[in-house]
Design an enzyme around this catalytic site. Structure first.
Site, PDB file in Angstrom:
ATOM      1  N   LYS A 120       0.920  -0.922   0.130  1.00 22.92           N
ATOM      2  CA  LYS A 120       0.083   0.399   0.166  1.00 22.92           C
ATOM      3  C   LYS A 120       0.553   0.915   0.156  1.00 22.92           C
ATOM      4  CE  LYS A 120      -4.623  -0.378   2.211  1.00 22.92           C
ATOM      5  NZ  LYS A 120      -5.256   0.246   3.398  1.00 22.92           N
TER       6      LYS A 120
HETATM    7  C1  E4P Z   1      -8.788   0.267   3.754  1.00 24.01           C
HETATM    8  O1  E4P Z   1      -7.408  -0.324   3.615  1.00 24.01           O
HETATM    9  C2  E4P Z   1      -8.761   0.719   4.900  1.00 24.01           C
HETATM   10  O2  E4P Z   1      -7.669   0.559   6.126  1.00 24.01           O
HETATM   11  C3  E4P Z   1      -9.642   1.425   6.284  1.00 24.01           C
HETATM   12  O3  E4P Z   1     -10.868   0.981   4.953  1.00 24.01           O
HETATM   13  C4  E4P Z   1     -10.206   2.529   6.198  1.00 24.01           C
HETATM   14  O4  E4P Z   1     -11.331   2.843   7.259  1.00 24.01           O
HETATM   15  P1  E4P Z   1     -11.405   3.481   8.406  1.00 24.01           P
HETATM   16  O5  E4P Z   1     -12.393   5.028   7.881  1.00 24.01           O
HETATM   17  O6  E4P Z   1     -12.918   3.213   9.332  1.00 24.01           O
HETATM   18  O7  E4P Z   1     -10.686   3.383   8.956  1.00 24.01           O
END
Ligand code: E4P
Length: 222
Positions: free
Chosen positions: A83
């Protein structure tokens, strides 16, 4: 649409994995932080548990260091996806990684314009954060629909991963919009299976079955 868990908790992953519907896992630095364990140990355990893509997030702010970190994360396992954030450094490091065949997930995406950039660097996955867009008093689902339409029109192969999902209807609407993947926390995943009519229906079936067995038992005993 493939279903991913958004967690770094191995017990949650093991439980949902037993259902036979888990295609991958997404993690981020905040989720790793919650586990209070060595990140490398957490990632490797998840990579071994899941038969699918597992996103591991870079944390270096500069492109050169992020690229090196990305190469290290990718080397952990075949199913590791690196990522990188939607920043100029993330694009630079991401492009170098995709040029070498490393699969990347461009994260912290909040607009169709950013999603176009992710596709242009050859990202394997783009992650628009629906719930957080809604938190900013905008329409996350509208952004997702636009991204899916642009990708379809342009023939981009980058997979759209609907992220930051907060409830089951986010999942349903993401599927309708044409997202390739939906990632969600454990509590949203477990809500997908629940319906009050399933509970009352099963209660009734169980009661009738037990009553029948009781009656048949009585007849045999008579
Ligand atoms: C995705 O890869 C993220 O880790 C995640 O969906 C973030 O979600 P949140 O806004 O609930 O922290």
């Amino acid at each position: 649409m493939r279903l991913f868990l958004d967690t770094a908790n191995i017990d949650e992953i093991r439980e949902i994995n037993r259902w036979g519907v888990l295609s991958g896992v997404t993690t981020n630095p905040s989720l790793i932080f919650k586990e209070e364990l060595d990140p490398e140990q957490v990632w490797k355990e998840i990579l071994a548990e899941v038969d699918g893509d597992v996103s591991l997030e870079t944390t270096e702010p500069e492109a050169a260091a992020m690229y090196e970190e990305g190469k290290r994360l990718a080397s952990y396992a075949e199913n590791a996806i690196v990522k990188v954030p939607m920043t100029p450094a993330g694009l630079e490091a991401g492009r170098r990684l995709t040029n070498e065949g490393t699969r990347i997930n461009v994260t912290l995406v909040f607009s169709p314009a950013q999603a176009i950039l992710a596709a242009e660097i050859g990202a394997y996955i783009v992650s628009p954060f629906l719930g957080r867009i809604d938190d900013a008093a905008a329409d996350g689902m509208h952004a997702l629909r636009q991204i899916c339409e642009i990708y379809e029109t342009q023939g981009y192969e980058t997979q759209v991963l609907a992220a930051s999902l907060r409830h089951p209807m986010h999942v349903v609407e993401s599927a309708l919009a044409g997202a390739d993947i939906a990632t969600m926390p454990y509590d949203v995943f477990t809500k997908l299976v629940k319906h009050p009519l399933t509970d009352t229906g099963l209660e009734r079936f169980t009661k009738d079955w037990d009553e029948l067995k009781g009656k048949l038992g009585k007849k045999e005993g008579a």
